[in-house]
Enzyme design. Structure first.
Site, mmCIF file in Angstrom:
data_model
loop_
_atom_site.group_PDB
_atom_site.id
_atom_site.type_symbol
_atom_site.label_atom_id
_atom_site.label_comp_id
_atom_site.label_asym_id
_atom_site.label_seq_id
_atom_site.Cartn_x
_atom_site.Cartn_y
_atom_site.Cartn_z
ATOM 1 C CE1 TYR A 12 -3.960 2.164 0.609
ATOM 2 C CE2 TYR A 12 -2.496 3.330 2.112
ATOM 3 C CZ TYR A 12 -3.666 3.273 1.387
ATOM 4 O OH TYR A 12 -4.551 4.314 1.431
ATOM 5 C CD GLU A 72 -2.738 23.212 19.519
ATOM 6 O OE1 GLU A 72 -2.657 24.411 19.873
ATOM 7 O OE2 GLU A 72 -1.907 22.694 18.749
ATOM 8 C CD GLU A 76 -2.774 29.203 22.226
ATOM 9 O OE1 GLU A 76 -2.450 30.299 22.706
ATOM 10 O OE2 GLU A 76 -2.232 28.726 21.218
ATOM 11 C CG ASP A 99 -12.898 26.805 -0.490
ATOM 12 O OD1 ASP A 99 -13.528 26.250 0.440
ATOM 13 O OD2 ASP A 99 -13.413 27.652 -1.240
ATOM 14 C CD GLU A 129 -3.330 40.847 21.699
ATOM 15 O OE1 GLU A 129 -4.072 41.454 22.498
ATOM 16 O OE2 GLU A 129 -3.027 41.280 20.560
#
Length: 252
Positions: A12, A72, A76, A99, A129
């Site tokens: 594959y 994540e 932050e 898109d 920021e």
């Protein structure tokens, strides 16, 4: 001739197919100064450098989606350990318009996060920021990618989940008053609620809240008796549901 799985995988070649990357984006909500706030970061890199966006990033090869979302969020907010574990995180939806990202085909698995008193935001390595932004001010900000749509979906999920789950208690300390719980509903829904009716409805839902047997140390700002303290009960769904005022009128 039928090819066995081992031979199939050995031959594959994933390069024969278009490359697709997977990211996570987090709609993180908290209540600060009596208003619902959303965590946003100002992008420090292209594409959309300088625009505000949801915190998020690419899923690492050794991560599942939930792990990536919590990583994540930690980057932050600066949360880690037990405080991060207490944050409610759930999958919101997947976004895969071809898109939606100019770099390549990227599918984002958005997550919703709730917690009380989340700390001041800390910008990660790819952000200039990070800030908690009042939801009421979002109309003044252009968001990168399709994050405006993701935020709208996340806010509607949060508002609807307050109707049929005890999620509102996740915005509060372990012990709270019915008045503080009502304030969460008013803040997230954006509607004032009748105090007496709300109190009656909450206590009529089995397992929504349970009394601690204790009261606040003092009465309200206008005096009066001390308020009773409650904690979250064991209900996973609210029956009957607490409907938003507009929806309540519809079902009558």
């Amino acid at each position: 001739m039928t090819v066995n799985e081992q031979d199939f995988l050995a031959a594959y070649d994933p390069r024969a197919y278009p490359a697709v990357a997977v990211t996570v984006d987090i709609v993180a909500l908290t209540i600060r100064d009596g208003a619902l706030h959303l965590l946003l970061i100002r992008r420090g890199e292209q594409p959309y450098a300088g625009l505000w966006a949801l915190p998020g990033g690419f899923v690492r090869p050794d991560e599942d989606l939930a792990t990536a979302a919590r990583r994540e969020l930690a980057e932050e907010t600066g949360l880690d350990g037990e405080p991060l574990h207490r944050v409610h995180v759930e999958q919101l939806a997947s976004y895969g318009t071809p898109d939606r990202d100019p770099r390549m085909r990227i599918v984002s698995i958005a997550h919703l996060a709730f917690a009380p008193d989340l700390p001041d935001a800390t910008a990660g390595t790819d952000a200039d920021e990070a800030a908690w932004v009042p939801v009421a001010e979002l109309t003044n900000r252009q968001l990168a990618f399709d994050h405006g749509r993701i935020v709208s979906d996340g806010l509607e999920r949060a508002r609807s989940k307050l109707e049929y789950t005890p999620l509102a208690t996740r915005f509060l300390a372990p012990e709270f008053t019915i008045g503080e719980l009502r304030a969460v509903y008013e803040t997230v829904w954006g509607h004032q609620l009748h105090a007496g009716n709300f109190h009656r409805k909450v206590l009529s839902v089995p397992g929504f809240v349970e009394s601690t047997g204790a009261s606040t140390e003092r009465g309200g700002s206008r005096g009066g008796p001390r308020a009773r303290l409650y904690r979250a009960g064991d209900a996973r769904l609210l029956h009957p549901a607490l409907l938003r005022p507009a929806r309540e009128e519809t079902v009558r």
